[in-house]
Design a protein around this motif. Structure first.
Motif, short mmCIF file in Angstrom:
data_model
loop_
_atom_site.label_atom_id
_atom_site.label_comp_id
_atom_site.label_asym_id
_atom_site.label_seq_id
_atom_site.Cartn_x
_atom_site.Cartn_y
_atom_site.Cartn_z
N CYS A 145 1.13 -1.54 0.31
CA CYS A 145 -0.09 0.42 -0.55
C CYS A 145 0.68 1.51 0.40
O CYS A 145 2.19 1.40 0.95
N CYS A 171 -6.86 -0.38 -3.63
CA CYS A 171 -5.75 -1.55 -3.28
C CYS A 171 -6.36 -3.22 -4.10
O CYS A 171 -5.53 -3.61 -5.01
N HIS A 185 -7.94 -1.48 6.65
CA HIS A 185 -7.74 -1.44 5.95
C HIS A 185 -7.59 -2.85 4.89
O HIS A 185 -8.65 -3.30 4.33
ZN ZN Z 1 -4.01 -0.69 0.14
#
Ligand code: ZN
Ligand code: AMP
Length: 492
Positions: A29, A211, A236
Protein backbone atom coordinates in the motif's frame (compact mmCIF):
# COMPACT_ATOMS: atom_id res chain seq x y z
CA UNK A 1 18.51 -19.57 1.60
CA UNK A 2 14.81 -19.05 2.28
CA UNK A 3 13.46 -16.00 4.01
CA UNK A 4 11.20 -16.82 6.91
CA UNK A 5 8.90 -13.87 7.41
CA UNK A 6 6.19 -13.35 10.00
CA UNK A 7 2.80 -13.79 8.37
CA UNK A 8 0.02 -11.83 10.10
CA UNK A 9 -2.54 -14.16 8.58
CA UNK A 10 -1.12 -17.39 10.05
CA UNK A 11 0.45 -15.75 13.11
CA UNK A 12 3.78 -17.52 12.52
CA UNK A 13 7.01 -17.33 10.57
CA UNK A 14 6.34 -18.75 7.10
CA UNK A 15 8.75 -19.32 4.24
CA UNK A 16 8.32 -16.59 1.65
CA UNK A 17 8.63 -18.03 -1.83
CA UNK A 18 7.08 -17.29 -5.22
CA UNK A 19 4.09 -19.59 -5.77
CA UNK A 20 4.82 -19.69 -9.50
CA UNK A 21 8.48 -20.51 -8.92
CA UNK A 22 9.47 -17.46 -10.98
CA UNK A 23 8.96 -14.06 -9.37
CA UNK A 24 7.62 -13.07 -5.99
CA UNK A 25 4.47 -11.08 -6.62
CA UNK A 26 4.03 -8.47 -3.91
CA UNK A 27 1.74 -5.51 -3.35
CA UNK A 28 2.51 -2.66 -0.97
CA UNK A 29 0.00 0.00 0.00
CA UNK A 30 1.47 3.31 -1.07
CA UNK A 31 1.00 6.84 0.18
CA UNK A 32 -2.08 9.00 0.24
CA UNK A 33 -0.73 12.09 -1.47
CA UNK A 34 -2.40 14.94 0.41
CA UNK A 35 0.84 16.22 2.00
CA UNK A 36 4.54 15.40 2.38
CA UNK A 37 5.25 11.95 3.82
CA UNK A 38 6.70 11.78 7.33
CA UNK A 39 9.52 9.49 8.37
CA UNK A 40 7.02 7.10 9.98
CA UNK A 41 5.61 6.48 6.50
CA UNK A 42 9.16 6.11 5.22
CA UNK A 43 9.98 3.57 7.90
CA UNK A 44 7.40 1.33 6.28
CA UNK A 45 8.58 1.99 2.72
CA UNK A 46 12.21 1.46 3.73
CA UNK A 47 11.47 -1.86 5.43
CA UNK A 48 9.68 -3.02 2.30
CA UNK A 49 12.70 -1.88 0.25
CA UNK A 50 14.92 -3.89 2.57
CA UNK A 51 12.74 -6.95 2.05
CA UNK A 52 12.85 -6.70 -1.74
CA UNK A 53 16.59 -6.08 -1.74
CA UNK A 54 17.21 -9.09 0.47
CA UNK A 55 15.02 -11.28 -1.73
CA UNK A 56 17.06 -10.21 -4.71
CA UNK A 57 20.32 -10.81 -2.89
CA UNK A 58 18.98 -14.32 -2.23
CA UNK A 59 18.32 -14.82 -5.94
CA UNK A 60 14.54 -14.30 -5.87
CA UNK A 61 13.06 -12.13 -8.63
CA UNK A 62 10.46 -9.65 -7.44
CA UNK A 63 7.42 -8.11 -9.03
CA UNK A 64 6.45 -5.31 -6.69
CA UNK A 65 3.38 -3.14 -7.20
CA UNK A 66 2.73 -0.01 -5.18
CA UNK A 67 -0.34 2.17 -5.42
CA UNK A 68 -0.67 5.89 -5.05
CA UNK A 69 -3.92 6.92 -3.40
CA UNK A 70 -4.54 10.14 -5.29
CA UNK A 71 -8.21 10.56 -4.44
CA UNK A 72 -9.69 10.49 -0.92
CA UNK A 73 -11.64 12.69 1.51
CA UNK A 74 -8.64 14.79 2.55
CA UNK A 75 -7.39 15.30 -1.00
CA UNK A 76 -10.81 16.42 -2.17
CA UNK A 77 -11.17 18.75 0.82
CA UNK A 78 -7.69 20.29 0.49
CA UNK A 79 -7.87 20.71 -3.30
CA UNK A 80 -11.26 22.41 -2.95
CA UNK A 81 -9.84 24.74 -0.28
CA UNK A 82 -6.94 25.60 -2.60
CA UNK A 83 -9.37 26.08 -5.51
CA UNK A 84 -7.50 23.67 -7.83
CA UNK A 85 -8.32 20.32 -9.46
CA UNK A 86 -7.27 17.27 -7.42
CA UNK A 87 -4.69 16.24 -10.06
CA UNK A 88 -2.93 19.56 -9.73
CA UNK A 89 -3.10 19.38 -5.95
CA UNK A 90 -1.66 15.87 -5.69
CA UNK A 91 1.09 16.37 -8.29
CA UNK A 92 3.35 18.32 -5.95
CA UNK A 93 3.09 15.59 -3.30
CA UNK A 94 3.53 12.71 -5.75
CA UNK A 95 6.70 14.39 -7.06
CA UNK A 96 7.92 15.05 -3.52
CA UNK A 97 7.25 11.43 -2.54
CA UNK A 98 9.41 10.05 -5.35
CA UNK A 99 12.10 12.61 -4.66
CA UNK A 100 12.13 11.51 -0.99
CA UNK A 101 12.25 7.82 -1.95
CA UNK A 102 15.21 8.57 -4.21
CA UNK A 103 16.99 10.48 -1.43
CA UNK A 104 16.46 7.48 0.85
CA UNK A 105 17.69 5.15 -1.90
CA UNK A 106 14.46 3.17 -1.98
CA UNK A 107 14.34 1.08 -5.17
CA UNK A 108 11.42 1.83 -7.44
CA UNK A 109 8.73 -0.85 -7.46
CA UNK A 110 8.28 -2.53 -10.84
CA UNK A 111 4.82 -1.02 -11.11
CA UNK A 112 3.31 2.17 -9.70
CA UNK A 113 -0.49 2.26 -9.91
CA UNK A 114 -2.46 5.46 -9.42
CA UNK A 115 -6.01 5.11 -8.16
CA UNK A 116 -7.41 7.74 -10.53
CA UNK A 117 -6.08 5.77 -13.50
CA UNK A 118 -7.87 2.54 -12.56
CA UNK A 119 -11.49 3.60 -12.06
CA UNK A 120 -12.89 1.13 -14.68
CA UNK A 121 -11.26 -1.83 -12.89
CA UNK A 122 -12.78 -0.69 -9.57
CA UNK A 123 -16.23 -0.27 -11.10
CA UNK A 124 -16.00 -3.74 -12.61
CA UNK A 125 -15.11 -5.24 -9.24
CA UNK A 126 -18.05 -3.50 -7.57
CA UNK A 127 -20.36 -4.82 -10.30
CA UNK A 128 -19.06 -8.32 -9.62
CA UNK A 129 -19.74 -7.91 -5.90
CA UNK A 130 -23.22 -6.55 -6.62
CA UNK A 131 -23.94 -9.57 -8.82
CA UNK A 132 -22.88 -11.83 -5.95
CA UNK A 133 -25.23 -9.99 -3.56
CA UNK A 134 -22.32 -8.65 -1.48
CA UNK A 135 -22.64 -5.00 -2.54
CA UNK A 136 -25.68 -2.79 -2.21
CA UNK A 137 -26.56 0.72 -3.29
CA UNK A 138 -28.10 3.24 -0.88
CA UNK A 139 -30.40 6.24 -1.41
CA UNK A 140 -27.70 8.77 -2.23
CA UNK A 141 -26.13 6.50 -4.88
CA UNK A 142 -23.19 5.22 -2.80
CA UNK A 143 -22.33 1.50 -2.76
CA UNK A 144 -21.46 -0.53 0.33
CA UNK A 145 -19.95 -3.92 1.00
CA UNK A 146 -22.13 -6.17 3.15
CA UNK A 147 -19.81 -7.56 5.82
CA UNK A 148 -22.23 -10.32 6.73
CA UNK A 149 -21.70 -11.79 3.26
CA UNK A 150 -18.10 -12.68 4.18
CA UNK A 151 -18.12 -14.93 7.24
CA UNK A 152 -14.33 -15.02 7.41
CA UNK A 153 -14.17 -11.27 8.06
CA UNK A 154 -11.65 -10.61 10.83
CA UNK A 155 -9.32 -13.52 9.97
CA UNK A 156 -6.32 -11.25 9.42
CA UNK A 157 -6.60 -8.98 12.46
CA UNK A 158 -8.24 -11.75 14.55
CA UNK A 159 -11.06 -9.46 15.56
CA UNK A 160 -14.12 -10.86 17.23
CA UNK A 161 -17.05 -9.47 15.31
CA UNK A 162 -19.84 -11.28 17.08
CA UNK A 163 -21.57 -8.07 18.13
CA UNK A 164 -21.59 -6.70 14.62
CA UNK A 165 -24.83 -5.21 13.43
CA UNK A 166 -25.92 -6.05 9.89
CA UNK A 167 -26.30 -2.96 7.72
CA UNK A 168 -24.50 -0.50 10.05
CA UNK A 169 -22.39 1.64 7.74
CA UNK A 170 -19.33 3.81 7.69
CA UNK A 171 -18.46 6.05 4.78
CA UNK A 172 -15.42 7.99 5.93
CA UNK A 173 -11.89 6.92 5.07
CA UNK A 174 -10.80 7.28 8.68
CA UNK A 175 -12.27 4.68 10.99
CA UNK A 176 -12.95 4.32 14.65
CA UNK A 177 -10.50 1.72 15.86
CA UNK A 178 -12.79 -1.17 16.52
CA UNK A 179 -15.90 -0.58 14.56
CA UNK A 180 -16.54 -3.19 11.93
CA UNK A 181 -19.21 -1.83 9.65
CA UNK A 182 -20.37 -2.19 6.10
CA UNK A 183 -17.89 -0.01 4.31
CA UNK A 184 -18.14 2.23 1.27
CA UNK A 185 -17.06 0.78 -2.07
CA UNK A 186 -18.18 3.77 -4.04
CA UNK A 187 -19.13 7.22 -2.82
CA UNK A 188 -21.76 9.34 -4.49
CA UNK A 189 -20.53 12.90 -5.09
CA UNK A 190 -21.40 15.64 -2.62
CA UNK A 191 -22.03 19.10 -4.17
CA UNK A 192 -18.94 20.43 -5.98
CA UNK A 193 -16.94 17.25 -5.44
CA UNK A 194 -14.81 15.56 -8.09
CA UNK A 195 -16.57 12.50 -9.54
CA UNK A 196 -16.45 9.95 -12.36
CA UNK A 197 -19.52 9.05 -14.43
CA UNK A 198 -19.70 5.26 -14.52
CA UNK A 199 -22.02 2.31 -15.06
CA UNK A 200 -22.71 2.12 -11.31
CA UNK A 201 -23.52 5.83 -11.16
CA UNK A 202 -21.52 9.01 -10.59
CA UNK A 203 -19.00 9.06 -7.78
CA UNK A 204 -15.53 8.05 -6.71
CA UNK A 205 -14.00 4.90 -5.27
CA UNK A 206 -13.63 4.09 -1.59
CA UNK A 207 -10.07 3.59 -0.42
CA UNK A 208 -10.21 -0.19 0.02
CA UNK A 209 -11.55 -1.07 -3.41
CA UNK A 210 -8.61 0.78 -4.97
CA UNK A 211 -6.06 -1.63 -3.59
CA UNK A 212 -8.09 -4.76 -4.38
CA UNK A 213 -8.65 -3.71 -7.98
CA UNK A 214 -5.08 -2.58 -8.64
CA UNK A 215 -3.43 -5.54 -6.93
CA UNK A 216 -5.49 -7.97 -8.99
CA UNK A 217 -4.94 -5.96 -12.18
CA UNK A 218 -1.16 -6.36 -11.98
CA UNK A 219 -0.61 -9.47 -9.88
CA UNK A 220 -3.61 -11.67 -10.60
CA UNK A 221 -6.43 -12.79 -8.32
CA UNK A 222 -4.04 -14.57 -5.99
CA UNK A 223 -0.52 -13.45 -5.19
CA UNK A 224 2.36 -14.00 -2.78
CA UNK A 225 2.68 -11.07 -0.39
CA UNK A 226 0.83 -7.95 0.70
CA UNK A 227 2.56 -5.33 2.87
CA UNK A 228 1.86 -2.12 4.73
CA UNK A 229 2.15 -0.41 8.09
CA UNK A 230 0.47 -1.99 11.12
CA UNK A 231 -2.40 0.50 11.06
CA UNK A 232 -3.56 -0.93 7.72
CA UNK A 233 -4.24 -4.39 9.12
CA UNK A 234 -7.70 -3.31 10.21
CA UNK A 235 -9.87 -2.25 8.55
CA UNK A 236 -8.04 -1.60 5.27
CA UNK A 237 -6.48 -5.00 4.66
CA UNK A 238 -9.37 -6.87 6.23
CA UNK A 239 -11.66 -5.04 3.79
CA UNK A 240 -9.38 -5.76 0.84
CA UNK A 241 -9.55 -9.47 1.68
CA UNK A 242 -13.33 -9.41 2.05
CA UNK A 243 -13.90 -7.69 -1.30
CA UNK A 244 -11.35 -9.66 -3.26
CA UNK A 245 -12.09 -13.13 -1.91
CA UNK A 246 -15.85 -12.61 -2.23
CA UNK A 247 -15.37 -11.64 -5.88
CA UNK A 248 -12.93 -14.39 -6.86
CA UNK A 249 -13.45 -17.25 -4.36
CA UNK A 250 -9.66 -17.45 -4.24
CA UNK A 251 -7.18 -16.55 -1.55
CA UNK A 252 -6.17 -12.92 -2.15
CA UNK A 253 -2.63 -12.74 -0.70
CA UNK A 254 -0.97 -15.75 0.93
CA UNK A 255 1.40 -13.78 3.12
CA UNK A 256 0.80 -10.48 4.98
CA UNK A 257 3.60 -8.33 6.35
CA UNK A 258 2.94 -5.41 8.70
CA UNK A 259 5.61 -2.93 9.75
CA UNK A 260 5.29 -1.69 13.32
CA UNK A 261 5.05 2.02 13.98
CA UNK A 262 7.69 4.64 14.29
CA UNK A 263 6.84 6.28 17.61
CA UNK A 264 7.62 9.58 19.26
CA UNK A 265 7.55 9.49 23.05
CA UNK A 266 5.65 6.24 22.83
CA UNK A 267 2.94 7.54 20.48
CA UNK A 268 2.52 6.79 16.77
CA UNK A 269 4.19 9.40 14.61
CA UNK A 270 1.33 10.90 12.63
CA UNK A 271 0.05 14.02 11.00
CA UNK A 272 -2.93 14.17 13.33
CA UNK A 273 -0.74 14.03 16.47
CA UNK A 274 1.51 16.81 15.05
CA UNK A 275 4.51 14.85 16.31
CA UNK A 276 6.08 14.16 12.94
CA UNK A 277 9.19 14.99 10.96
CA UNK A 278 9.34 14.91 7.22
CA UNK A 279 12.51 13.82 5.47
CA UNK A 280 13.07 17.44 4.47
CA UNK A 281 12.78 18.61 8.10
CA UNK A 282 15.64 16.29 9.05
CA UNK A 283 17.82 17.11 6.04
CA UNK A 284 17.49 20.80 6.88
CA UNK A 285 18.60 20.09 10.43
CA UNK A 286 21.83 18.75 8.94
CA UNK A 287 21.19 14.98 9.14
CA UNK A 288 22.22 13.03 6.08
CA UNK A 289 19.90 10.92 3.96
CA UNK A 290 22.10 7.84 4.46
CA UNK A 291 21.91 8.18 8.26
CA UNK A 292 18.13 8.52 8.13
CA UNK A 293 17.97 5.42 5.92
CA UNK A 294 20.16 3.37 8.24
CA UNK A 295 18.37 4.51 11.40
CA UNK A 296 14.97 3.60 9.95
CA UNK A 297 16.03 0.14 8.78
CA UNK A 298 18.34 -0.98 11.54
CA UNK A 299 15.54 -1.47 14.05
CA UNK A 300 13.77 -4.67 12.89
CA UNK A 301 10.37 -4.08 11.34
CA UNK A 302 8.44 -6.08 13.93
CA UNK A 303 9.63 -3.91 16.80
CA UNK A 304 8.11 -0.49 17.40
CA UNK A 305 10.85 2.12 17.06
CA UNK A 306 10.89 5.11 19.36
CA UNK A 307 12.45 7.83 17.22
CA UNK A 308 15.16 10.06 18.72
CA UNK A 309 17.77 12.39 17.23
CA UNK A 310 20.36 10.25 19.02
CA UNK A 311 19.39 7.37 16.77
CA UNK A 312 20.33 9.54 13.77
CA UNK A 313 23.64 10.52 15.36
CA UNK A 314 24.39 6.85 16.07
CA UNK A 315 23.60 5.97 12.46
CA UNK A 316 25.83 8.81 11.23
CA UNK A 317 28.71 7.46 13.31
CA UNK A 318 28.09 3.89 12.19
CA UNK A 319 28.21 4.92 8.52
CA UNK A 320 31.38 6.92 9.12
CA UNK A 321 32.99 3.87 10.64
CA UNK A 322 32.01 1.68 7.73
CA UNK A 323 33.13 4.15 5.09
CA UNK A 324 36.43 4.76 6.82
CA UNK A 325 36.95 1.00 7.09
CA UNK A 326 36.16 0.47 3.42
CA UNK A 327 38.63 3.27 2.47
CA UNK A 328 41.22 1.67 4.69
CA UNK A 329 40.80 -1.60 2.82
CA UNK A 330 40.78 -0.19 -0.68
CA UNK A 331 43.49 2.43 -0.22
CA UNK A 332 45.82 0.66 2.19
CA UNK A 333 48.97 -1.15 1.12
CA UNK A 334 49.06 -4.75 2.35
CA UNK A 335 51.65 -7.47 2.11
CA UNK A 336 50.88 -10.43 -0.12
CA UNK A 337 49.58 -13.59 1.50
CA UNK A 338 46.53 -14.29 3.60
CA UNK A 339 45.44 -14.52 7.21
CA UNK A 340 43.28 -17.56 8.00
CA UNK A 341 41.74 -15.93 11.06
CA UNK A 342 40.43 -12.96 9.11
CA UNK A 343 39.18 -15.26 6.33
CA UNK A 344 37.27 -17.17 8.98
CA UNK A 345 35.88 -13.98 10.49
CA UNK A 346 34.68 -12.80 7.07
CA UNK A 347 33.00 -16.12 6.35
CA UNK A 348 31.30 -16.11 9.74
CA UNK A 349 30.12 -12.51 9.28
CA UNK A 350 28.61 -13.35 5.90
CA UNK A 351 26.77 -16.39 7.26
CA UNK A 352 25.57 -14.56 10.37
CA UNK A 353 24.47 -11.58 8.30
CA UNK A 354 22.44 -13.66 5.85
CA UNK A 355 21.01 -15.86 8.62
CA UNK A 356 19.87 -12.80 10.56
CA UNK A 357 18.07 -11.35 7.56
CA UNK A 358 16.58 -14.74 6.67
CA UNK A 359 15.18 -14.86 10.18
CA UNK A 360 12.31 -12.39 9.78
CA UNK A 361 14.60 -9.59 8.54
CA UNK A 362 16.50 -9.15 11.77
CA UNK A 363 18.43 -6.06 10.69
CA UNK A 364 19.83 -5.40 14.17
CA UNK A 365 21.61 -8.77 14.24
CA UNK A 366 22.63 -8.42 10.61
CA UNK A 367 24.35 -5.09 11.39
CA UNK A 368 25.95 -6.54 14.51
CA UNK A 369 27.55 -9.31 12.40
CA UNK A 370 29.05 -6.73 10.05
CA UNK A 371 30.37 -4.49 12.83
CA UNK A 372 31.94 -7.47 14.57
CA UNK A 373 33.88 -8.22 11.39
CA UNK A 374 34.91 -4.55 11.03
CA UNK A 375 36.18 -4.56 14.61
CA UNK A 376 38.20 -7.74 14.12
CA UNK A 377 39.62 -6.65 10.77
CA UNK A 378 40.59 -3.22 12.13
CA UNK A 379 42.51 -4.90 14.96
CA UNK A 380 44.30 -7.17 12.51
CA UNK A 381 45.16 -4.23 10.23
CA UNK A 382 46.45 -2.23 13.25
CA UNK A 383 48.76 -5.12 14.06
CA UNK A 384 50.03 -5.27 10.50
CA UNK A 385 48.70 -8.79 10.07
CA UNK A 386 46.18 -8.10 7.30
CA UNK A 387 47.13 -9.39 3.86
CA UNK A 388 46.30 -8.52 0.32
CA UNK A 389 44.20 -11.59 -0.40
CA UNK A 390 42.11 -11.08 2.78
CA UNK A 391 40.88 -7.88 1.31
CA UNK A 392 38.58 -9.40 -1.30
CA UNK A 393 36.97 -11.71 1.25
CA UNK A 394 36.16 -8.77 3.52
CA UNK A 395 35.05 -6.51 0.65
CA UNK A 396 32.68 -9.26 -0.52
CA UNK A 397 30.94 -9.19 2.86
CA UNK A 398 30.67 -5.41 2.71
CA UNK A 399 29.17 -5.75 -0.78
CA UNK A 400 26.50 -8.12 0.60
CA UNK A 401 25.77 -5.63 3.34
CA UNK A 402 25.50 -2.76 0.93
CA UNK A 403 23.29 -4.60 -1.56
CA UNK A 404 20.60 -4.38 1.14
CA UNK A 405 21.57 -1.45 3.37
CA UNK A 406 23.00 0.78 0.61
CA UNK A 407 24.78 3.40 2.71
CA UNK A 408 28.46 2.89 1.84
CA UNK A 409 28.66 5.19 -1.18
CA UNK A 410 28.52 8.80 -0.12
CA UNK A 411 25.68 10.23 -2.19
CA UNK A 412 24.43 12.51 0.56
CA UNK A 413 25.28 15.87 -0.93
CA UNK A 414 22.55 15.82 -3.58
CA UNK A 415 19.52 15.20 -1.30
CA UNK A 416 20.75 17.92 1.05
CA UNK A 417 21.31 20.31 -1.83
CA UNK A 418 17.80 19.60 -3.11
CA UNK A 419 16.27 20.08 0.35
CA UNK A 420 18.00 23.44 0.61
CA UNK A 421 16.75 24.51 -2.82
CA UNK A 422 13.26 23.44 -1.75
CA UNK A 423 13.50 25.34 1.55
CA UNK A 424 14.60 28.44 -0.31
CA UNK A 425 11.65 28.27 -2.64
CA UNK A 426 9.17 27.31 0.12
CA UNK A 427 10.31 30.16 2.40
CA UNK A 428 11.69 27.75 5.02
CA UNK A 429 15.32 28.89 5.15
CA UNK A 430 14.90 29.98 8.78
CA UNK A 431 14.67 26.26 9.68
CA UNK A 432 18.05 25.41 8.16
CA UNK A 433 20.93 24.58 10.52
CA UNK A 434 23.49 27.45 10.28
CA UNK A 435 26.32 24.97 9.88
CA UNK A 436 24.63 23.55 6.81
CA UNK A 437 24.32 26.96 5.18
CA UNK A 438 28.00 27.66 5.84
CA UNK A 439 29.08 24.26 4.50
CA UNK A 440 26.98 24.58 1.39
CA UNK A 441 28.49 27.96 0.57
CA UNK A 442 31.84 26.22 0.02
CA UNK A 443 32.13 24.37 -3.28
CA UNK A 444 34.19 21.18 -3.53
CA UNK A 445 36.71 23.10 -5.63
CA UNK A 446 37.10 25.79 -2.96
CA UNK A 447 37.66 23.08 -0.33
CA UNK A 448 40.26 21.32 -2.49
CA UNK A 449 42.09 24.63 -3.04
CA UNK A 450 42.19 25.31 0.71
CA UNK A 451 43.38 21.78 1.44
CA UNK A 452 46.20 22.23 -1.11
CA UNK A 453 47.12 25.58 0.40
CA UNK A 454 47.28 23.97 3.84
CA UNK A 455 49.50 21.16 2.58
CA UNK A 456 51.86 23.72 1.00
CA UNK A 457 51.86 25.80 4.23
CA UNK A 458 52.78 22.73 6.26
CA UNK A 459 55.60 21.88 3.87
CA UNK A 460 56.90 25.44 4.27
CA UNK A 461 56.59 24.92 8.06
CA UNK A 462 54.00 27.70 8.24
CA UNK A 463 51.93 25.87 10.87
CA UNK A 464 49.99 28.98 11.89
CA UNK A 465 48.47 29.28 8.42
CA UNK A 466 47.90 25.51 8.21
CA UNK A 467 45.96 25.56 11.50
CA UNK A 468 44.01 28.63 10.43
CA UNK A 469 42.81 26.79 7.33
CA UNK A 470 41.88 23.69 9.34
CA UNK A 471 39.75 25.76 11.77
CA UNK A 472 38.16 27.81 9.01
CA UNK A 473 37.07 24.61 7.27
CA UNK A 474 35.87 23.04 10.53
CA UNK A 475 33.66 26.05 11.20
CA UNK A 476 32.01 25.39 7.89
CA UNK A 477 31.46 21.73 8.61
CA UNK A 478 34.43 20.34 6.68
CA UNK A 479 36.61 17.85 8.49
CA UNK A 480 40.20 17.04 7.49
CA UNK A 481 41.95 13.77 8.16
CA UNK A 482 45.69 13.49 7.69
CA UNK A 483 46.80 10.04 6.64
CA UNK A 484 49.79 8.33 5.11
CA UNK A 485 48.18 8.67 1.70
CA UNK A 486 47.55 12.41 1.99
CA UNK A 487 44.74 14.56 3.32
CA UNK A 488 41.14 13.33 3.18
CA UNK A 489 38.27 15.73 3.71
CA UNK A 490 34.57 15.28 4.24
CA UNK A 491 31.56 17.38 5.01
CA UNK A 492 30.18 16.72 8.47
ZN1 ZN B 1 -3.97 -0.54 0.35
P1 AMP C 1 -0.58 6.83 4.38
O1 AMP C 1 0.07 7.79 3.43
O2 AMP C 1 -1.11 7.45 5.61
O3 AMP C 1 -1.59 5.95 3.67
O4 AMP C 1 0.58 5.84 4.91
C1 AMP C 1 1.55 5.26 4.09
C2 AMP C 1 2.18 4.09 4.80
O5 AMP C 1 2.86 4.52 5.99
C3 AMP C 1 1.18 3.03 5.28
O6 AMP C 1 1.72 1.74 5.02
C4 AMP C 1 1.05 3.28 6.76
O7 AMP C 1 0.69 2.12 7.45
C5 AMP C 1 2.46 3.71 7.10
N1 AMP C 1 2.59 4.49 8.35
C6 AMP C 1 1.86 5.56 8.74
N2 AMP C 1 2.30 6.04 9.94
C7 AMP C 1 3.34 5.25 10.31
C8 AMP C 1 4.25 5.23 11.45
N3 AMP C 1 4.17 6.12 12.43
N4 AMP C 1 5.20 4.28 11.47
C9 AMP C 1 5.30 3.36 10.48
N5 AMP C 1 4.50 3.33 9.38
C10 AMP C 1 3.54 4.26 9.29
Amino acid sequence: MTLRLFNTLTGQLDALEPADGKALRMYACGPTVYDYGHIGNFRTFLQIDLLRRFLRLSGVAVRHVMNITDVDDKIIRNAAAAGIPIGEYTKQYVDAFFEDLEALRVDRPEQIARATEHIPQMVELIEKLAAAGAAYKVEDGSWYFRLKSFPEYGKLSKKDLSGMEDGARVDVDEYEKDSARDFALWKAPKPNETFWDTAIGPGRPGWHIECSAMAMEYLGESFDLHCGGEDLMFPHHENEIAQSETATHKQFARHWMHVRFLLVDGRKMSKSESNFYTLRDLLLKGFKASAIRLALISVPYRRPFNFTFDSLTDATNAIDRLRTFRDRLTKGAFATGSNQAIRGAAKKAQTDYRDALSNDLNTAEACAAIFEMVREANTVIDRGLFHLSDRDAVLAVLADFDAVFDVLEDRDAEPTRRALAWADQAGRMSEVAPELIAAQSLTDEAIKALVAERTAAKKARNFVRADEIRSALAERGVILEDSKDGVRWKRK
